[in-house]
Design a protein around this motif. Structure first.
Motif: not given
Length: 417
Positions: A383-386, A260-269
């Motif tokens: 910002x999306x890195x662990x 879910x967090x990865x999708x949010x990052x890719x959505x902003x990207x």
């Protein structure tokens, strides 16, 4: 143009198309096999569930032949245990309600055309009042069947078979239903791959000088990423729902970065890629020295930055599904390396696009926009890195908390289009 030259160009185009089809053929076959597997698994689950319900109902004397038991089992069994449980509750409530309505009306009226209409009306009204949703039609159907027979034995048989079929569906759901995590992971990978391919196309177009002809197509592809994000979000919702109340979900491995967090990052990207494509399209409309993309050094620097960002997007999508600790660290190091290289290329590009405040060419705001969008895309991935995310307790890639997703306001969407 001579006939021989046209034939030569046509042969070249056919050869290139053949190579493209050959390269895509293994991928197409893999996708076809992947789509066929869930269908075959669904057929096996439903068949086994129906046969199981029939065998359970066979020894019961009131249910001969027990046809309603396998039918109910087919209707109850869903793709997830969570949905199966809710479907079972609604199905049993609908049948019991319909039987009670029929038994109550059979004492006062017989089976006529107006009693049939009254039964259907009353059954639908009660079903909608109980919010039975897709099972609402079971209320008038059960009521009509029992009212036409007018027998308590038929009512008992109807309820018994419904309970047996429901129990069989629940048992089959617990035994045969597996968490659907892989489709969500593949959807994340497909989204990142599509975004990275678009960035590679931009880089290639900048290098060969075809940006004037391709910029509009890039913008259309960037806008189409919104449909891909919707598809991934639906796959994630199915994956999250498939793990609810599922005993197998306890054995799923731990992942640092949730899907879910990865999708949010890719959505902003993806939004950043869209506005970047818009800035490139606007820049191509300028003429002469006002168009910064007429400078080969600028195009080369922008292409190098986009290539590094494309590689970073591909690596980032793998972080969400990499469960091995060593592999996760390797991917993280590669991501940091490409982001650092993108930062260096962006700094050099900033020097090339810098202009004196007194000069201010016609398209000087677009120069700042290009640098700003590149920096924003890089910062989204950073910002999306662990290391930049809080590590929740016992949080898994397949079962994240459902945070409120940050949506872009409609007014802003119109501006960036």
């Amino acid at each position: 143009m001579s006939l021989a030259r046209r034939r030569s160009q046509r042969a070249t185009q056919i050869s290139a198309a053949a190579r493209t089809i050959t390269q895509r053929a293994p991928v197409t076959l893999t996708l076809a096999r992947h789509r066929a597997q869930p269908t075959a698994a669904t057929i096996i689950r439903l068949t086994a569930c129906a046969v199981f319900a029939y065998l359970i109902a066979l020894p019961v004397p009131e249910t001969s032949p027990p046809v309603l038991a396998p039918l109910t089992a087919l209707l109850v069994l869903q793709v997830s245990i969570y949905q199966t449980l809710y479907s079972a509750v609604r199905r049993v409530a609908a049948v019991v309600t319909g039987v009670l309505i029929a038994l109550g009306l059979s004492r006062w009226i017989g089976f006529t055309w107006w009693s049939l209409g009254l039964t259907i009306t009353l059954g639908l009204a009660v079903g909608y009042a109980l919010r039975l949703r897709e099972a609402v039609l079971e209320v008038p159907i059960s009521a009509m069947l029992i009212l036409s027979v007018g027998s308590k034995a038929a009512a008992t048989s109807r309820i018994t078979e419904t309970l047996i079929g429901t129990a069989a569906g629940l048992i089959a759901g617990l035994v045969l239903t597996a968490p659907q995590v892989e489709p969500a992971e593949e959807a994340i990978a497909d989204l990142a791959r599509t975004m990275a391919d678009l960035l590679d196309q931009m880089a290639a177009g900048l290098n060969d000088g075809s940006i004037d002809d391709s910029a509009r197509a890039w913008l259309d592809q960037a806008r189409a990423l919104g449909n891909e994000i919707t598809r991934v979000d639906e796959a994630l919702q199915r994956a999250e729902e498939s793990t609810k109340l599922n005993p197998r979900s306890m054995r799923l491995p731990y992942s640092t970065v949730t899907l879910r967090q990865s999708l949010e990052t890719l959505e902003h990207a993806a939004i950043t890629v869209r506005v970047l494509a818009r800035s490139l399209t606007d820049t191509t409309r300028l003429a002469g020295d006002d168009n910064s993309l007429n400078d080969p050094d600028v195009r080369r620097g922008l292409a190098d930055t986009l290539r590094e960002l494309s590689a970073a997007v591909r690596i980032y999508s793998s972080l969400a599904t990499e469960l091995d600790a060593h592999g996760h660290e390797v991917l993280k190091a590669d991501l940091e390396r490409h982001l650092a290289a993108a930062r260096d290329e962006q700094d050099r590009l900033s020097e090339l696009l810098a202009t004196a405040p007194a000069v201010r060419p016609v398209g000087w705001p677009l120069r700042g926009e290009l640098i700003s969008h590149l920096g924003r895309l890089r910062s989204e991935l950073e910002a999306g890195t662990p290391d930049q995310r809080p590590r929740p307790r016992r949080n898994r890639s397949w079962r994240p908390p459902r945070p409120s997703r940050q949506r872009v306001p409609p007014a802003l969407r119109k501006l960036i289009r």
